[in-house]
Design a protein around this motif. Structure first.
Motif, PDB file in Angstrom:
ATOM      1  N   PRO A   2       0.795  -1.225   0.000  1.00  0.00           N
ATOM      2  CA  PRO A   2       0.000   0.000   0.000  1.00  0.00           C
ATOM      3  C   PRO A   2       0.826   1.273   0.000  1.00  0.00           C
ATOM      4  O   PRO A   2       0.397   2.299  -0.466  1.00  0.00           O
ATOM      5  N   ARG A  29      -9.670  -1.637  -3.570  1.00  0.00           N
ATOM      6  CA  ARG A  29      -9.469  -3.042  -3.175  1.00  0.00           C
ATOM      7  C   ARG A  29      -8.725  -3.815  -4.254  1.00  0.00           C
ATOM      8  O   ARG A  29      -7.900  -4.676  -3.955  1.00  0.00           O
ATOM      9  N   ARG A  30      -9.006  -3.521  -5.507  1.00  0.00           N
ATOM     10  CA  ARG A  30      -8.275  -4.177  -6.601  1.00  0.00           C
ATOM     11  C   ARG A  30      -6.781  -3.870  -6.541  1.00  0.00           C
ATOM     12  O   ARG A  30      -5.950  -4.710  -6.891  1.00  0.00           O
ATOM     13  N   ASN A  32      -5.189  -2.891  -3.752  1.00  0.00           N
ATOM     14  CA  ASN A  32      -4.694  -3.029  -2.379  1.00  0.00           C
ATOM     15  C   ASN A  32      -4.182  -1.693  -1.852  1.00  0.00           C
ATOM     16  O   ASN A  32      -3.083  -1.582  -1.309  1.00  0.00           O
ATOM     17  N   ARG A  33      -4.984  -0.663  -2.061  1.00  0.00           N
ATOM     18  CA  ARG A  33      -4.650   0.702  -1.646  1.00  0.00           C
ATOM     19  C   ARG A  33      -5.798   1.288  -0.843  1.00  0.00           C
ATOM     20  O   ARG A  33      -6.937   0.837  -0.956  1.00  0.00           O
TER      21      ARG A  33
END
Length: 246
Positions: A2, A29-30, A32-33
């Protein structure tokens, strides 16, 4: 991870998610942030309707350029070299007109021309006001606009007392990016108008055609500008374009 900066692939995923009408949380979410990372990225690059991955990549590259160094005494001495003052003034006038035709306000175009014609590629606000024979407030308004568009950068002079405004070796590319961004905003607005009026109307059809044309043209120009810039300045610039991302 992230904490890492957004890459070109990340921006392409953001653009794909926006095209699918996903919300920021789903896109985040795709990647991961945090959702705030996605929302800031989209907001600073035109909003959901105008976001373009390639354009955002280039614009962010320009924002991440390192802080400029103040000109040396030798550089300042070089300001006295070059054509005679009358020829230089005539060139600045011609170059101002050329820049204004790209869509820049006249005073902002005069500031850009003034910096291009400077041996160091930089001047203080006072120097520009004196050179262009305008008020300090006029220069202040113009440089704010140019800074927002990423066309100039602000630094300090060698005494650290005054701001200097700088061009750099990517000034030409910055100009293209700003011009394409303006066209992309025009395209997005036209496409919204096409939806408003409806495809079955003459106005809707006219707006849709103009919007699609400018949208595709802008995408092609960005890809072409990046390719030609790399070809002209070599592998060193290629590394810069792909490494300074957010």
């Amino acid at each position: 991870m992230p904490g890492r900066r957004l890459t070109r692939a990340d921006r392409q995923q953001i653009a794909a998610g926006l095209a699918q009408r996903l919300n920021y949380a789903d896109i985040a979410r795709r990647l991961n942030r945090p959702a705030s990372t996605v929302s800031r990225e989209v907001a600073r690059n035109g909003g959901p309707a105008r976001y373009r991955a390639d354009l955002a990549q280039l614009a962010t590259t320009h924002r991440a350029r390192r802080r400029p160094q103040p000109p040396t005494l030798v550089q300042r001495t070089n300001e006295h070299l070059g054509p005679d003052p009358d020829a230089s003034a005539a060139f600045v006038t011609d170059f101002t007109s050329a820049l204004a035709e790209t869509g820049l306000p006249r005073t902002a175009a005069r500031v850009m021309a003034c910096l291009f014609a400077s041996e160091t590629g930089s001047r203080t606000a006072i120097e520009m006001a004196q050179h262009l024979q305008v008020s300090a407030a006029t220069i202040s308004h113009a440089v704010r606009l140019l800074e927002r568009q990423g066309l100039i950068r602000r630094g300090r002079d060698d005494r650290g007392r005054r701001h200097r405004y700088f061009l750099d070796d990517q000034a030409g590319l910055r100009t293209v990016v700003a011009s394409v961004a303006a066209n992309q905003r025009f395209a997005a607005t036209a496409l919204r108008g096409a939806e408003l009026f409806g495809a079955e109307t003459a106005a809707g059809s006219r707006l849709a055609l103009a919007g699609r044309f400018l949208e595709r043209l802008g995408d092609d120009l960005i890809r072409s500008a990046e390719k030609h810039w790399r070809d002209m300045v070599g592998e060193r610039s290629d590394a810069t374009l792909t490494s300074h991302t957010e």
